[in-house]
Scaffold this motif. Sequence first.
Motif, short mmCIF file in Angstrom:
data_model
loop_
_atom_site.label_atom_id
_atom_site.label_comp_id
_atom_site.label_asym_id
_atom_site.label_seq_id
_atom_site.Cartn_x
_atom_site.Cartn_y
_atom_site.Cartn_z
N UNK A 74 -37.22 -10.05 -49.16
CA UNK A 74 -37.74 -9.50 -50.41
C UNK A 74 -36.81 -8.39 -50.92
N UNK A 75 -36.35 -7.54 -50.01
CA UNK A 75 -35.42 -6.48 -50.35
C UNK A 75 -34.11 -7.07 -50.87
N UNK A 78 -34.54 -8.30 -54.35
CA UNK A 78 -34.49 -7.19 -55.30
C UNK A 78 -33.08 -6.75 -55.59
N UNK A 79 -32.24 -6.68 -54.55
CA UNK A 79 -30.84 -6.29 -54.75
C UNK A 79 -30.10 -7.33 -55.56
N UNK A 80 -30.33 -8.60 -55.27
CA UNK A 80 -29.67 -9.67 -56.00
C UNK A 80 -30.12 -9.73 -57.46
N UNK A 81 -31.41 -9.56 -57.69
CA UNK A 81 -31.90 -9.63 -59.06
C UNK A 81 -31.44 -8.44 -59.90
N UNK A 93 -36.53 -0.81 -47.65
CA UNK A 93 -37.16 -1.80 -46.78
C UNK A 93 -38.68 -1.75 -46.85
N UNK A 94 -39.26 -0.56 -46.80
CA UNK A 94 -40.73 -0.48 -46.76
C UNK A 94 -41.35 -0.96 -48.06
N UNK A 95 -40.70 -0.70 -49.18
CA UNK A 95 -41.19 -1.25 -50.44
C UNK A 95 -41.09 -2.77 -50.42
N UNK A 96 -40.01 -3.30 -49.83
CA UNK A 96 -39.87 -4.74 -49.69
C UNK A 96 -40.89 -5.33 -48.75
#
Length: 133
Positions: A74-75, A78-81, A93-96
């Motif tokens: 998930x993280x 987010x980085x890719x998007x 990480x925790x948000x992911x």
Amino acid sequence: MTTLLRFLFSAVGLLVACAFVPGLGHGTFLDLLIVAVILAALNTTVGSLLKLIAFVPVACSFGCFSLVINGLVFWLAGALSSRLGLGFTVPGFWAGFFGALVSSVIASVLGAIFIPKDRRRPQGPPPPIKIVN
């Protein structure tokens, strides 16, 4: 049609996760649909590879380590998007981890409610083959 519904439910799950998990940011709903496709592709490739590599920790934790792998994927999504210019951001990480948890629960509940049982993925062994003489 079922696949499109799954992507739609995943985008709704991402929207709910962005509302409840601090730090997650999102752009338009179309951005979230694209992120849902990216997330599905990453889960299929990178997620499966990580679960294969981390077979022992996953087995020793009775599958709970899969939550960590899902948070990492998930993280990564987010980085890719954010590199692709989409409005979806995952700050750490925790948000992911919690974003993946919330979005998957919401998408699963919506799938259980709106996708008919005969259109869901089959569970268990395949039915026996009948040979006609």
